[in-house]
Enzyme design. Structure first.
Site, PDB file in Angstrom:
ATOM      1  CB  CYS A   1    -112.093 -34.235 114.717  1.00 16.72           C
ATOM      2  SG  CYS A   1    -111.916 -33.577 113.053  1.00 16.72           S
TER       3      CYS A   1
ATOM      4  CD1 TRP B   1    -113.936 -26.778 114.032  1.00 19.92           C
ATOM      5  CD2 TRP B   1    -111.965 -26.989 113.002  1.00 19.92           C
ATOM      6  NE1 TRP B   1    -113.483 -25.519 113.739  1.00 19.92           N
ATOM      7  CE2 TRP B   1    -112.280 -25.614 113.106  1.00 19.92           C
ATOM      8  CE3 TRP B   1    -110.773 -27.348 112.379  1.00 19.92           C
ATOM      9  CZ2 TRP B   1    -111.453 -24.618 112.631  1.00 19.92           C
ATOM     10  CZ3 TRP B   1    -109.939 -26.348 111.896  1.00 19.92           C
ATOM     11  CH2 TRP B   1    -110.288 -24.994 112.028  1.00 19.92           C
TER      12      TRP B   1
ATOM     13  N   GLY C   1    -106.893 -35.373 113.027  1.00 20.99           N
ATOM     14  CA  GLY C   1    -105.537 -35.069 112.567  1.00 20.99           C
ATOM     15  C   GLY C   1    -105.506 -34.905 111.065  1.00 20.99           C
TER      16      GLY C   1
ATOM     17  CD  GLU D   1    -105.687  -8.326 119.277  1.00 24.49           C
ATOM     18  OE1 GLU D   1    -106.323  -7.564 118.528  1.00 24.49           O
ATOM     19  OE2 GLU D   1    -106.189  -9.345 119.784  1.00 24.49           O
TER      20      GLU D   1
ATOM     21  CD  GLU E   1    -112.270  -8.407 122.541  1.00 24.17           C
ATOM     22  OE1 GLU E   1    -113.348  -8.639 121.987  1.00 24.17           O
ATOM     23  OE2 GLU E   1    -111.184  -8.774 122.056  1.00 24.17           O
TER      24      GLU E   1
ATOM     25  CG  HIS F   1     -97.867  14.586 116.147  1.00 25.82           C
ATOM     26  ND1 HIS F   1     -97.228  15.712 115.678  1.00 25.82           N
ATOM     27  CD2 HIS F   1     -96.997  13.568 115.957  1.00 25.82           C
ATOM     28  CE1 HIS F   1     -96.040  15.380 115.192  1.00 25.82           C
ATOM     29  NE2 HIS F   1     -95.875  14.077 115.360  1.00 25.82           N
TER      30      HIS F   1
ATOM     31  CE  LYS G   1    -114.386 -16.976 118.539  1.00 25.27           C
ATOM     32  NZ  LYS G   1    -113.227 -16.183 118.990  1.00 25.27           N
TER      33      LYS G   1
END
Ligand code: M6R
Length: 609
Positions: A2, A76, A103, A485, A492, A508, A604
């Site tokens: 926050c 948050w 917190g 990843e 991207e 292969h 997003k």
């Protein structure tokens, strides 16, 4: 995560606080609020949603212009869903005190039970409301508010940056920090406390970086900084900030992505907080206590979250002996999976908690009677609400479209789940759980120490490989998902075609593509599969393919360009591999002049099919 701000000075305080909240909004924006004193009464206005909603409410409130002391919060959510009753500031029952907090107070349940027994009533689900009532309780016996504040904080376990106002002391703010950021700003005839410098940067560049265990008492003209442990004055130097506002909003980093990569040591430390018992021999995931250990686990996810699931499978099968299927959510939802039945568990992994395909896969699993579990970053998101149980990754808001710290936090939770179920089923001895939790606890320091040099090496290598139009990323075992990843990040961000492959699969077919212009990024860690990976690398070199090799310090693996990283035992070595891959893609994209934080064609949160 926050954002908090407090102001005491000569200006109208509420507009100053609102402007500060605007600059802290990146920290969270599910709800917000401000508090000020007027005619001896505590006034609090709060609203759910972005700051605009609070602004609308304030426009209708009375007496907003005159106060010269106020504080605010942008939330948050951690404890309790995003709702007005959970928004800060929170008041004590008698409304004499008001508190904003960033917190987590880990022992808030036990404090709450004790306060309830003493007659305190709670109107929210938050730990913050517990803390403000605890201060009020101590105020009954302590000589002054400063001592009551200190007594309450000494009882609280966990992390906090807090700011407190009292109807008995108009024009005065109290603040304190422990494992959460809090900065003190010194203006001319005005003072500030805030979670981050941008909140008050238009007014002063003179700051004190408060330390854990510091408390401040602030008015427009005076301030004192004390140590919580002994109430003795603390000597803290005043520093002058040189940044411009744009840079400051990104915490001094050029891009949010870079900032988020560098936040990963903190993400691991936060994620571990309260999750390991004092002896380290068992993992605490109370959210899972009421659920059976799955007979079979189906992980559904998209993009980077899917890669986390693939990585987690190695640990879940190895440590917890739980059979795992990992599915791309958009495929799973339309496939008739004969394996899925009502005794299974479906784990939906999603940073946003809103990805349409993952949500649909979760719903399908629920309809089929399977137990559902969400692993999400955004509190109160759809997946978090609809799953039977949810684990939060607590990575804080991820602003850059490319997911970085979210994957790190997902990996951490998957590792903890594997240790938890392994321990609970008795298939992983407590000694093994302890050994691995010790490694996990060491990761924040390892990463924090290694990231600057990794960043410098990523920059060098990105320049060396910037001419490539194609890339392979190869890995085996737990490094295969990391190779996927790495390739996704390069694609991207830099729009360079990249493919992640299981190293043993190259021969292969894909090896036909190798020529001197098609480089290969090889993940060659010091573990049981290293000789196999080296063989695959040599096969690429034999076709004149250039190799960039990520290896552990002190391991001779060959390759054209070697990038060494600190050793961690596999599979947890992935926590160091991941930021290396992220930094390489970041540097490549930046060097090629791409929009790092908002790559073309991406969003997003993907809420369409
Ligand atoms: O919010 P989610 O974790 O469900 O998002 C899944 C993907 O959309 C996301 O990971 C995406 O692949 C990122 N752009 C990767 O950097």
């Amino acid at each position: 995560m926050c954002g908090i701000i407090g102001y005491a000075g000569h200006r109208p305080a509420v507009p100053v606080v609102m402007e500060g909240l605007r600059r802290l909004e990146y920290r969270g924006y599910d709800s917000s609020g401000v508090a000020w004193l007027r005619q001896g009464e505590m006034h609090v206005v709060r609203a759910v949603g972005k700051l605009g909603a609070l602004e609308e409410r304030l426009a209708r409130a009375e007496g907003v212009v005159t106060p010269v002391c106020a504080m605010g919060h942008t939330r948050w959510a951690t404890h309790g869903a995003p709702a007005e009753r959970n928004a800060h500031p929170h008041c004590s029952n008698d409304r004499s005190l008001s508190l904003v907090h960033n917190g987590i107070i880990e022992n808030y349940q036990e404090l709450k039970a004790d306060l309830a027994a003493r007659g305190h009533v709670f109107h929210s689900d938050t730990d913050t409301e517990v803390l403000v009532n605890l201060i009020a309780e101590h105020r009954k016996t302590e000589s002054d508010l400063l001592h009551a504040f200190a007594a309450a904080l000494r009882q609280a376990r966990g992390a906090y940056a807090v700011c407190l106002m009292s109807v008995d002391e108009p024009g005065v703010l109290y603040a304190a920090r422990m494992s959460a950021p809090l900065i003190f700003g010194l203006g001319t005839g005005e003072h500030f406390v805030a979670s981050d410098i941008p909140a008050f940067l238009p007014y002063t560049r003179q700051v004190v970086f408060l330390e854990d265990g510091d408390m401040v008492r602030v008015s427009a003209k005076e301030y004192s900084i004390l140590r919580l442990e002994d109430m003795q004055p603390a000597q803290r130097g005043v520093e002058t900030i040189q940044w411009d506002m744009q840079a400051a909003q990104k915490g001094g980093y050029r891009h949010f992505m870079l900032k988020e990569i560098f936040e990963q040591p903190r993400v691991v430390a936060d994620g571990l907080s309260g999750r390991v018992d004092a002896q380290g021999g068992s993992v605490l995931l109370h959210e899972l206590d009421a659920l059976p250990v799955p007979r079979r686990l189906h992980i559904v996810a998209c993009g980077t979250s899917w890669h986390s699931g693939l990585w987690g499978r190695h640990l879940l099968e190895h440590w917890a002996r739980v059979p795992v299927q990992v599915e791309i959510a958009s495929e799973f939802r339309y496939r008739e999976s004969l394996l899925l039945d009502k005794d299974d568990m479906v784990l939906a992994i999603s940073q946003s908690g809103e990805t349409a395909d993952t949500l649909a896969a979760l719903r399908m699993a629920r309809e089929k009677g399977a137990t559902t579990l969400g692993l999400c970053n955004v509190v109160g998101s759809s997946i978090a609400r609809e799953a039977a149980a949810v684990l939060y990754t607590q990575a804080g808001p991820e602003i850059s479209v490319a997911s970085t710290k979210a994957m790190c936090s997902q990996m951490l939770m998957l590792a903890l789940m594997a240790l938890y179920w392994g321990g609970r089923q008795g298939v992983l001895p407590a000694e093994e759980v302890r050994r691995n939790t010790e490694i996990l606890k060491g990761i924040p320091d390892v990463l924090a120490g290694a990231l600057p040099a990794m960043h410098a090496r990523a920059r060098e290598l990105s320049r060396a490989y910037a001419g490539a139009r194609n890339f392979f990323y190869l890995g085996r075992g737990h490094c295969h998902p990391l190779a996927l990843e790495g390739a996704l990040k390069l694609k991207e961000l830099s729009y360079i075609h990249a493919e992640g492959y299981a190293a043993g699969e190259m021969k292969h077919g894909p090896i036909a593509l190798i020529d001197p212009s098609f480089p290969t990024f090889v993940l060659a860690l010091n573990d049981a599969l290293l000789p196999k990976v080296v063989s695959n690398m040599v096969e690429v070199q034999a076709r004149q393919g250039k190799t960039l090799v990520l290896a552990h310090e002190g391991t001779a693996v060959g390759g054209d360009d070697l990038w060494t990283i600190p050793f961690l035992p596999s599979p947890l070595a992935g926590f160091v591999v991941l930021p290396a891959l992220q930094l390489f893609s970041y540097e490549m994209a930046d060097y090629l002049g791409k929009d790092v934080d908002q790559p073309r064609n991406l969003a997003k949160s993907v809420t369409v099919e």
